[in-house]
Design a protein around this motif. Sequence first.
Motif, mmCIF file in Angstrom:
data_model
loop_
_atom_site.group_PDB
_atom_site.id
_atom_site.type_symbol
_atom_site.label_atom_id
_atom_site.label_comp_id
_atom_site.label_asym_id
_atom_site.label_seq_id
_atom_site.Cartn_x
_atom_site.Cartn_y
_atom_site.Cartn_z
ATOM 1 N N VAL A 111 33.528 36.916 -66.410
ATOM 2 C CA VAL A 111 34.169 37.806 -65.437
ATOM 3 C C VAL A 111 35.166 38.724 -66.143
ATOM 4 C CG1 VAL A 111 35.651 37.915 -63.398
ATOM 5 C CG2 VAL A 111 33.787 36.230 -63.508
ATOM 6 N N ALA A 112 35.947 38.147 -67.046
ATOM 7 C CA ALA A 112 36.910 38.981 -67.778
ATOM 8 C C ALA A 112 36.187 40.037 -68.612
ATOM 9 C CB ALA A 112 37.794 38.097 -68.661
ATOM 10 N N ALA A 113 35.054 39.679 -69.196
ATOM 11 C CA ALA A 113 34.303 40.635 -70.021
ATOM 12 C C ALA A 113 33.738 41.775 -69.170
ATOM 13 C CB ALA A 113 33.177 39.919 -70.766
ATOM 14 N N VAL A 114 33.228 41.439 -68.002
ATOM 15 C CA VAL A 114 32.723 42.499 -67.108
ATOM 16 C C VAL A 114 33.856 43.464 -66.760
ATOM 17 C CG1 VAL A 114 31.852 42.966 -64.774
ATOM 18 C CG2 VAL A 114 30.817 41.147 -66.147
ATOM 19 N N ARG A 115 35.019 42.905 -66.487
ATOM 20 C CA ARG A 115 36.164 43.766 -66.144
ATOM 21 C C ARG A 115 36.557 44.663 -67.310
ATOM 22 N NH1 ARG A 115 39.495 39.134 -62.606
ATOM 23 N NH2 ARG A 115 38.211 39.391 -60.744
ATOM 24 N N MET A 116 36.516 44.110 -68.515
ATOM 25 C CA MET A 116 36.832 44.925 -69.701
ATOM 26 C C MET A 116 35.787 46.017 -69.888
ATOM 27 S SD MET A 116 37.902 42.186 -72.635
ATOM 28 C CE MET A 116 38.844 40.722 -72.238
ATOM 29 N N ARG A 118 34.040 47.456 -67.718
ATOM 30 C CA ARG A 118 34.197 48.502 -66.695
ATOM 31 C C ARG A 118 35.424 49.358 -66.935
ATOM 32 N NH1 ARG A 118 32.020 45.107 -61.441
ATOM 33 N NH2 ARG A 118 29.835 45.579 -61.869
ATOM 34 N N ASP A 119 36.442 48.753 -67.565
ATOM 35 C CA ASP A 119 37.621 49.541 -67.963
ATOM 36 C C ASP A 119 37.179 50.708 -68.835
ATOM 37 O OD1 ASP A 119 39.447 47.896 -66.808
ATOM 38 O OD2 ASP A 119 40.099 46.923 -68.663
ATOM 39 N N SER A 120 36.165 50.423 -69.666
ATOM 40 C CA SER A 120 35.754 51.405 -70.676
ATOM 41 C C SER A 120 34.751 52.402 -70.120
ATOM 42 C CB SER A 120 35.119 50.680 -71.864
ATOM 43 O OG SER A 120 35.912 49.587 -72.257
ATOM 44 N N GLY A 121 34.414 52.304 -68.876
ATOM 45 C CA GLY A 121 33.462 53.257 -68.310
ATOM 46 C C GLY A 121 32.665 52.610 -67.205
ATOM 47 N N GLU A 122 32.419 53.354 -66.160
ATOM 48 C CA GLU A 122 31.658 52.828 -65.017
ATOM 49 C C GLU A 122 30.191 52.676 -65.396
ATOM 50 O OE1 GLU A 122 32.634 51.607 -62.108
ATOM 51 O OE2 GLU A 122 34.657 51.866 -62.894
ATOM 52 N N THR A 168 24.545 47.590 -69.813
ATOM 53 C CA THR A 168 24.960 46.240 -70.231
ATOM 54 C C THR A 168 26.485 46.125 -70.232
ATOM 55 O OG1 THR A 168 23.075 46.267 -71.749
ATOM 56 C CG2 THR A 168 24.663 44.462 -71.974
ATOM 57 N N ALA A 169 26.975 45.148 -69.494
ATOM 58 C CA ALA A 169 28.416 44.871 -69.519
ATOM 59 C C ALA A 169 28.718 43.800 -70.561
ATOM 60 C CB ALA A 169 28.886 44.414 -68.142
ATOM 61 N N ARG A 250 43.858 42.861 -72.252
ATOM 62 C CA ARG A 250 42.926 43.306 -71.204
ATOM 63 C C ARG A 250 42.212 42.135 -70.543
ATOM 64 N NH1 ARG A 250 39.022 46.780 -74.469
ATOM 65 N NH2 ARG A 250 37.989 47.039 -72.448
ATOM 66 N N PHE A 251 42.530 40.910 -70.946
ATOM 67 C CA PHE A 251 41.867 39.732 -70.380
ATOM 68 C C PHE A 251 42.418 39.490 -68.975
ATOM 69 C CE2 PHE A 251 41.344 35.193 -69.573
ATOM 70 C CZ PHE A 251 40.027 35.003 -69.914
ATOM 71 N N ASP A 252 41.588 39.754 -67.997
ATOM 72 C CA ASP A 252 41.980 39.697 -66.580
ATOM 73 C C ASP A 252 41.205 38.515 -65.980
ATOM 74 O OD1 ASP A 252 42.523 40.228 -63.944
ATOM 75 O OD2 ASP A 252 41.584 42.211 -63.907
ATOM 76 N N SER A 253 41.852 37.365 -65.914
ATOM 77 C CA SER A 253 41.163 36.117 -65.571
ATOM 78 C C SER A 253 40.841 36.017 -64.085
ATOM 79 C CB SER A 253 42.031 34.919 -65.968
ATOM 80 O OG SER A 253 41.434 33.712 -65.547
ATOM 81 N N PRO A 254 39.643 35.498 -63.768
ATOM 82 C CA PRO A 254 39.334 35.210 -62.373
ATOM 83 C C PRO A 254 40.005 33.928 -61.886
ATOM 84 C CG PRO A 254 37.523 34.499 -63.750
ATOM 85 C CD PRO A 254 38.516 35.180 -64.669
#
Lengths: 412, 412
Positions: A111-116, A118-122, A168-169, A250-254
Amino acid sequence: MSEVSYDALRAQAAKRDSEDELSAKRAEFELDDTVYLDGNSLGALPTVVQERVADVISRQWGQLRIRSWEESGWWTAPERIGDRIAPLVGAAPGQIVVGDSTSVNVFKALVAAVRMARDSGEGRDEIVVDATTFPTDGYIAQSAARMTGCTLVPVAPGEVHGVLGPRTAVVLLNHADYRTGRLHDLPALTAAVHDAGALVVWDLCHTAGALPVGLDEHGVDLAVGCTYKYLNGGPGSPAYLYVRADLQARFDSPLPGWNSHAEPFGMRPEFEAADGAVRGRVGTPDILSMLALDAALDVWDGVSIEAVRAKSLALTDFFVECVAAYVPEGRVEVITPAAHEQRGSQVALRCEDAGDVMRRLVEHGVVGDFRAPDVLRFGFTPLYVGFADVERAAGVLARTLGETGTGTGIAG
Amino acid sequence: MSEVSYDALRAQAAKRDSEDELSAKRAEFELDDTVYLDGNSLGALPTVVQERVADVISRQWGQLRIRSWEESGWWTAPERIGDRIAPLVGAAPGQIVVGDSTSVNVFKALVAAVRMARDSGEGRDEIVVDATTFPTDGYIAQSAARMTGCTLVPVAPGEVHGVLGPRTAVVLLNHADYRTGRLHDLPALTAAVHDAGALVVWDLCHTAGALPVGLDEHGVDLAVGCTYKYLNGGPGSPAYLYVRADLQARFDSPLPGWNSHAEPFGMRPEFEAADGAVRGRVGTPDILSMLALDAALDVWDGVSIEAVRAKSLALTDFFVECVAAYVPEGRVEVITPAAHEQRGSQVALRCEDAGDVMRRLVEHGVVGDFRAPDVLRFGFTPLYVGFADVERAAGVLARTLGETGTGTGIAG
C-alpha cells in the motif's frame, strides 16, 4: 548404488566437515541425532534462547514490570533488532523494524509503495505479483489492490519484464520460490522495475540468513521477511520490514498505529508519522517473541553471510550428488536449478508419492517437508547442517524410496 | 488526616482482605512488596508462565520442532486460546481468535464492518469514532476511512446518539476511557447503533478481565482487545478479535493471510476464506507469546468475572475513600465517575504536578502511571491487589503530595 560409492561419499563428507569453518556453530543449537533439513520452515533452537527468555520473563516482566519498557529496552526493541538483521541482508542501520507477521508487512509495503508510485505521477494502477509465490503474498496483494483501486497482475517471475510499463505501480517478488528453491535475480529484476518507473517489494523469507541479499547495494525499495526460518527466531517469531532510507519520508502506512507516531506518549488525537524506519511500526511490540529472536541472533556473531552462502551451495551440490549416486534414476526429479545463481538454500525433489515418502523419512530420522501435491523439500541451514548429515539423508531417502512407491503395495 | 482515621481504615482493610474470596489468587502471581497499581498497563507475571514457556522452548521447539505445529497444538492455538478468553467477555465459543496487535485488529474489524454495512445498503460512508479513545484507535480508524472511501466522524461517547444516521456504517468505541477510567454504556450504545442500522466495534482493552462485558448478551457485532492488561499475558502479548457468529460468513478481511484460508496447506493461488472465527487470522501465529498468554489464563480457573467486578468496585471505592481521608482537600481531583455503572477498574486523579508525583510514588513503592498532561492513573487488578495495598497506596500518595507541589520548591 555400490558400497564403493557409499564409502567414497562418506569419506568426502567427513573431510568436508573437518574443513568447515562454520562447523563449530552447530554446538550453539539444540540438536539431536535427527538430520534436520527443515530449517527453511522452522529454524532449530539456539541454546542461548532458553536462558534469555527466562530472564525476560522472571526479571524483566516479573520484577521490573512496566519499568522494563525503558530499563530493559523493550520500547526500542523493534528498531534495535532490525539493526541486527540489517547486515545479514545488506542494509545499513536505520532501515529495518521488526514486528507483525510477514503478511501484515506485505500489506504495509504494497500500500505504501502504491502511494509512493502515485506521488510520482498518476496512472499507475497495477500491482504485479509473482504468481508462483507463497500464497499469502498473493492474497494480501489482492487485498492491497482492491483497497487502493489497483488491478492485480499475477505473472511468473520470468515474465515480469513483459508486463512492466507506465501503469505499473509496484512489483512484489519472492527472492526464492518456496517450492522449488529457485533463486530469482534480485539485481536484474529490481533494475527492470526501476526502469519502468515502478517500485519493488522483495519477500526475503527464504533467503535472509541463507545468502547475501544486498538490499542497499541493489537499490531495493522495500522488503519484508520472516525470522523463523534461517534466522532461527522461533515459531511465528515477528517478521520485519525494510524501507530504504531515502523513501522513509514518503512511507505512508495503511496501519498507522500509535507506535509509529512521532510522539507516541503524547497521546495526541492527530496522527503525525515518526521519522525513519520506526514509521513501519504499528501496535505494542510482542516482547517475549521479539526478545527470543534477539537472543537467537547471537549465533550470527562472527559469521559472514558469504561464508554461509559458500557452505550452503556446497551442501546442496553435495546432496544432489549423493541423491544421484544413491537413488535409482527416474525415481525422483530434482526441480531446484543446478546453476548456483538460480539456487536458494534448499533442494526440492518431485516424487509421485511425496507425502508418503516424507512421512517415512521423518520416522527414519530425516526431517524435511512435503509441499502438495508432489514435492519433497529439504532445507540446508549452513550454521547447523553438516556434510555427513547430507550424505546420511540421501542414504535414508534412497532406502525409503526403495520401500515405497506406487505399485509396490507398501505405501499407505 | 488524624491517626484515628488511619487506624480505622487499616482495620477495615484487614477485615476486608480476610473476607476476600479472591485473596488466594495473589499467590499465583510473582509479586514483591511493591503496591502494583499498573496492571491496567501491564499485568503482573502469573507464576505458571515461566515453566510453561520453558517447556514450549526446550521441548516443543527444541525437540519436536516443526512436529509441534500439530503435536503441540500450535496451529490451532489462536482459536483455542480465543475460546479461553470468551467466557471472560461473555462470548460463546467459536467467535474469538487471538493474534496480531490491537491496532491491526481494529483495522480488520472496521474495514470488515464497513463492507458489511454496505452489503446491507449503499450510502453508508461514515465511521464514527470515540474522540476520547486511546489514540491508536483513532489513527487506525482514519486509515480505515481513507481506504474504504468513508468519512471519519470523531465524537465524545456522550455525543454518539446525535451523529448516528443513515450514513453511519460503523461506530468504534472504547468500553472504558483509558485516561479517566469512565465506563461507557455498552448495552445502550450498542442498541442505539443498531437502531441506526449500523455496526459497532468495541475496544475492550480496559475492561476484559476486569468486569463482565456480555458481548453475546448485548448483541455486539465486533470487538477487539489486548491481553497484557487484566489478562496478564505479558508485554505486548497478542490481541484478539471477536466476530459475532452470525456475522462471520460476511466477515471480509482486509488482511486475508494464508492462515485465514479455508485450506491453508493447499497453497492455492486463489483466496477462499475459512469458515468461523479463523477467518480473522492473518499470518503465522506468534507461538511463544501466544502460549505464554495461554499459561497466564490458567489463573482464571474457578474465578467468576462477577466476583472480580464486585471486588474491583470495592477496591476503587475504598481507594477513593482513603484518598478523601488522607489527602488535603483540593490537592487532587478524582476524575473517575463515582457511579459504579460508569466506572472501570481504575481511579484517575487530576493533579497539576502529576508527572513528578508519580515518579516519587514509584520510588516509594507504589506503582501507577502518569498520563500527560496531569493525570495519575491507578489500576486495580482484583486477582492480586488487596485492600491493605489500597490503604497503603493512599497513605503514600498523601505523604508524597505533602512533599511536592508547585510552590514548595521540592518538585523537580
